[in-house]
Enzyme design. Structure first.
Site, PDB file in Angstrom:
ATOM      1  N   ARG A 216       0.849  -1.200   0.000  1.00 48.39           N
ATOM      2  CA  ARG A 216       0.000   0.000   0.000  1.00 48.39           C
ATOM      3  C   ARG A 216       0.885   1.250   0.000  1.00 48.39           C
ATOM      4  NH1 ARG A 216      -0.469   4.734   3.498  1.00 48.39           N
ATOM      5  NH2 ARG A 216      -2.607   5.448   3.459  1.00 48.39           N
ATOM      6  N   ASP A 219      -0.616   8.885   0.288  1.00 46.46           N
ATOM      7  CA  ASP A 219      -0.511  10.176  -0.410  1.00 46.46           C
ATOM      8  C   ASP A 219       0.893  10.774  -0.364  1.00 46.46           C
ATOM      9  OD1 ASP A 219      -0.890  10.438   2.404  1.00 46.46           O
ATOM     10  OD2 ASP A 219      -1.259  12.578   2.138  1.00 46.46           O
ATOM     11  N   THR A 239      -1.070  15.628   5.965  1.00 44.83           N
ATOM     12  CA  THR A 239      -0.917  14.498   6.877  1.00 44.83           C
ATOM     13  C   THR A 239      -2.311  13.984   7.184  1.00 44.83           C
ATOM     14  OG1 THR A 239      -0.103  13.767   9.030  1.00 44.83           O
ATOM     15  CG2 THR A 239      -0.809  16.054   8.888  1.00 44.83           C
TER      16      THR A 239
HETATM   17  N1  GLY Z   1      -0.531  10.334   5.081  1.00 49.93           N
HETATM   18  C1  GLY Z   1       0.190   9.171   5.237  1.00 49.93           C
HETATM   19  C2  GLY Z   1      -0.420   7.991   4.668  1.00 49.93           C
HETATM   20  O1  GLY Z   1      -1.622   7.889   4.594  1.00 49.93           O
HETATM   21  O2  GLY Z   1       0.295   7.088   4.307  1.00 49.93           O
END
Ligand code: GLY
Length: 344
Positions: A216, A219, A239
């Site tokens: 996985r 973002d 974040t």
């Molecule tokens: N914002 C970090 C992630 O969802 O991987």
């Protein structure tokens, strides 16, 4: 967290509220909000751990580093902190027990960028992202290819899983095995900066969602989602739950709102409102947060639910602030931007 009095806050450099009502004037708008850096360079980063990161960035810059060196240095500090379970070494692993890291870096001049996704065994993915940018014709490397590139570039492989996180993962495997997406398992460092010449740069680094499916990618390494830098306008970073940012090119959207003239804080808030409208779920369920700085040195942040802490640092000033908070009840803005140790 450092104690800081209200008097100290005002005297260390954030400009006090101005009486003018020239809201179409960006500087007046920023002064009214109290969110404009009195000096450059200015660094803005996510969460409480953004403050030491910003300070490392400012130190590096003051010692003669470039803005990009400074961004990299600040993020490296967070990546090396094994007590931080969401970035770099010490990060929570994927469901298979392997720590898989995502990072990207972007330089305003020339819109140069580099990125790595799902890299294993390398403590400083931000530096690998920079090497991708500077030493290859590519922008993004993932998985085993990213790891092999890093080792080829001289990055030493290391075990990033701490004994504490190994034990926590074993417990999760035995007792739970659900993939909970909540407040506590997705903190990312996004760090953006503006120098005295008006150039912008930024970086972003994370271990991603705790116990995610192996492979996985969130973002954070996706340019336009976890980070975006536009040297004409500003820079933004994200974040939170990556799945709720990357479907909307969140950081790019923040920059585009700034291009339309919004203050960085309003651009972050408007991005969250728009994402919530499109997504359809209550805003509190999205767990997304943005920081931004524009070319004039105005800065701001907004987050869902109660908002989130973010750090702002420039010569003579370094503070953790509370972001604007957007809740479903108001779909509006509540509180924010007092130094965090003075929040009720
Ligand atoms: N914002 C970090 C992630 O969802 O991987």
């Amino acid at each position: 967290m450092q104690a800081c009095s209200r008097r100290g806050f005002l005297s260390t450099g954030v400009m006090a509220v101005a009486g003018g009502s020239m809201m179409s004037n960006p500087t007046a708008q920023a002064q009214q909000k109290g969110l404009i850096a009195a000096k450059k360079p200015v660094f803005v980063a996510t969460w409480n751990f953004g403050k030491p990161a910003n300070e490392a960035s400012l130190r590096r810059y003051t010692e003669g580093g470039s803005l990009l060196d400074a961004i990299e240095e600040g993020i490296r500090l967070t990546e090396a902190d094994k007590s931080n379970a969401s970035v770099g070494a010490g990060g929570k692993p994927a469901a298979n027990g392997k720590v898989q890291l995502d990072a990207c870096i972007m330089n305003g001049p020339g819109s140069k960028a580099g990125s790595v996704g799902g890299i294993e065994d390398i403590m400083h993915p931000i530096s690998v992202a920079r090497a991708v940018m500077e030493k290859t014709p590519h922008v993004m490397l993932v998985g085993e290819g990213a790891r092999a590139f890093a080792i080829d570039q001289g990055f030493a492989p290391a075990n990033l899983l701490t004994p504490e996180e190994h034990d926590a993962w074993k417990t999760w495997k035995k007792e739970n095995q659900s993939l909970e997406v909540g407040e506590d398992n997705h903190d990312t460092i996004a760090l953006v900066g503006l120098d005295g010449e008006g150039n912008l740069a930024g970086g972003c680094s994370t271990s991603g969602l705790a116990y995610k499916l192996p492979g996985r990618v969130g973002d954070s390494p996706i340019l336009g989602s976890g980070l975006y830098v536009d040297n004409e306008i500003g820079a933004a970073g994200a974040t939170g739950v990556g799945e709720n940012v990357m479907r909307f090119c969140g950081s790019f959207m923040v920059v585009e709102y700034m291009r339309q003239g919004l203050h960085p804080e309003d651009a972050c808030a408007e991005t969250i409102r728009r994402i919530a409208r499109l997504d359809g779920r209550p805003i509190e369920e999205l767990h997304i947060n943005f920081i931004a700085v524009d070319k004039q040195g105005r800065f701001g942040a907004a987050g869902t639910g109660k908002g989130f802490p973010y750090a702002v640092t420039y010569p003579g000033y370094s503070q953790v602030l509370q972001s604007k908070a957007l809740s479903q009840r108001a779909i509006g803005i509540e509180g924010g931007n007092a130094p965090i140790d003075q929040q009720p």
